[in-house]
Design a protein around this motif. Sequence first.
Motif, mmCIF file in Angstrom:
data_model
loop_
_atom_site.group_PDB
_atom_site.id
_atom_site.type_symbol
_atom_site.label_atom_id
_atom_site.label_comp_id
_atom_site.label_asym_id
_atom_site.label_seq_id
_atom_site.Cartn_x
_atom_site.Cartn_y
_atom_site.Cartn_z
ATOM 1 N N ALA A 147 25.361 40.408 42.753
ATOM 2 C CA ALA A 147 25.026 40.038 41.370
ATOM 3 C C ALA A 147 25.037 41.251 40.454
ATOM 4 N N LEU A 148 24.919 42.435 41.025
ATOM 5 C CA LEU A 148 24.927 43.660 40.227
ATOM 6 C C LEU A 148 26.278 44.361 40.272
ATOM 7 N N SER A 149 27.308 43.613 40.594
ATOM 8 C CA SER A 149 28.671 44.141 40.542
ATOM 9 C C SER A 149 29.410 43.467 39.389
ATOM 10 N N SER A 150 30.535 44.038 39.014
ATOM 11 C CA SER A 150 31.314 43.440 37.926
ATOM 12 C C SER A 150 31.788 42.034 38.311
ATOM 13 N N PHE A 151 32.239 41.859 39.528
ATOM 14 C CA PHE A 151 32.670 40.526 39.964
ATOM 15 C C PHE A 151 31.493 39.549 39.965
ATOM 16 N N GLY A 152 30.347 40.007 40.412
ATOM 17 C CA GLY A 152 29.162 39.150 40.419
ATOM 18 C C GLY A 152 28.770 38.734 39.007
ATOM 19 N N ARG A 153 28.866 39.661 38.081
ATOM 20 C CA ARG A 153 28.534 39.339 36.682
ATOM 21 C C ARG A 153 29.514 38.312 36.117
ATOM 22 N N ILE A 154 30.767 38.455 36.475
ATOM 23 C CA ILE A 154 31.758 37.476 36.009
ATOM 24 C C ILE A 154 31.413 36.084 36.537
ATOM 25 N N GLN A 155 31.017 36.025 37.785
ATOM 26 C CA GLN A 155 30.650 34.730 38.355
ATOM 27 C C GLN A 155 29.391 34.173 37.699
ATOM 28 N N CYS A 173 40.979 47.092 37.890
ATOM 29 C CA CYS A 173 41.643 45.825 37.605
ATOM 30 C C CYS A 173 43.062 46.079 37.076
ATOM 31 N N LYS A 174 43.184 47.047 36.182
ATOM 32 C CA LYS A 174 44.505 47.388 35.638
ATOM 33 C C LYS A 174 45.405 47.969 36.717
ATOM 34 N N ALA A 175 44.831 48.800 37.573
ATOM 35 C CA ALA A 175 45.622 49.405 38.646
ATOM 36 C C ALA A 175 46.153 48.349 39.619
ATOM 37 N N LYS A 176 45.447 47.251 39.718
ATOM 38 C CA LYS A 176 45.874 46.166 40.612
ATOM 39 C C LYS A 176 46.730 45.133 39.894
ATOM 40 N N GLY A 177 47.051 45.416 38.603
ATOM 41 C CA GLY A 177 47.982 44.579 37.879
ATOM 42 C C GLY A 177 47.401 43.361 37.181
ATOM 43 N N GLN A 178 46.085 43.325 37.029
ATOM 44 C CA GLN A 178 45.497 42.143 36.416
ATOM 45 C C GLN A 178 45.041 42.397 34.974
ATOM 46 N N ALA A 179 44.455 43.557 34.708
ATOM 47 C CA ALA A 179 44.079 43.983 33.359
ATOM 48 C C ALA A 179 43.095 43.064 32.661
ATOM 49 N N LEU A 180 42.068 42.663 33.333
ATOM 50 C CA LEU A 180 40.997 41.881 32.721
ATOM 51 C C LEU A 180 40.058 42.825 31.979
ATOM 52 N N LYS A 224 41.259 34.126 34.232
ATOM 53 C CA LYS A 224 42.337 35.056 34.585
ATOM 54 C C LYS A 224 41.998 35.888 35.824
ATOM 55 N N CYS A 225 40.721 35.923 36.185
ATOM 56 C CA CYS A 225 40.295 36.689 37.354
ATOM 57 C C CYS A 225 40.823 36.029 38.618
ATOM 58 N N ARG A 226 41.495 36.830 39.438
ATOM 59 C CA ARG A 226 42.050 36.305 40.696
ATOM 60 C C ARG A 226 41.094 36.474 41.870
ATOM 61 N N ALA A 227 39.897 36.938 41.576
ATOM 62 C CA ALA A 227 38.860 37.102 42.594
ATOM 63 C C ALA A 227 39.304 38.028 43.727
ATOM 64 N N CYS A 228 40.050 39.051 43.368
ATOM 65 C CA CYS A 228 40.498 40.021 44.379
ATOM 66 C C CYS A 228 39.341 40.891 44.847
ATOM 67 N N ARG A 229 38.341 41.063 43.980
ATOM 68 C CA ARG A 229 37.116 41.781 44.277
ATOM 69 C C ARG A 229 37.321 43.296 44.445
ATOM 70 N N PHE A 230 38.451 43.823 44.012
ATOM 71 C CA PHE A 230 38.632 45.274 44.071
ATOM 72 C C PHE A 230 37.661 45.980 43.125
#
Length: 112
Positions: A39-47, A80-87, A17-23
């Motif tokens: 790797a120490l960011s939320s997006f990095g952890r998801i990857q 994520c919620k503010a950008k409309g994705q809510a993961l 569901k992640c659109r990889a917007c990286r916000f």
Amino acid sequence: MKLSPDPKKALLTELNKCRACRFCVDVCPTYQVSGGLEALSSFGRIQIIRHLLTGMLELDDSLSYALYSCLQCRRCENTCKAKGQALDICQIIQQARAYLAPDYAKEVADGV
């Protein structure tokens, strides 16, 4: 995120569901403190979780550190919620910890 009899499938479904917007990256405190180590960011952890689940990576100390360094502050989720994705990023990370390293996750939860 609902619990599933197949946690790997449930995690991969959520990760897709992640659109990889990286916000979420810029609001992650561990990313900021690390000086920009993705790797120490939320997006990095998801990857990292995605690649561990698909077999592209094997869990080692550095990847465990990345997963367990998440502070669970939920700043990434708010963005994520503010950008409309809510993961549910923090929940994904928690469930991945339990699925990928159950003994270690139990020790952390028990405060050992």
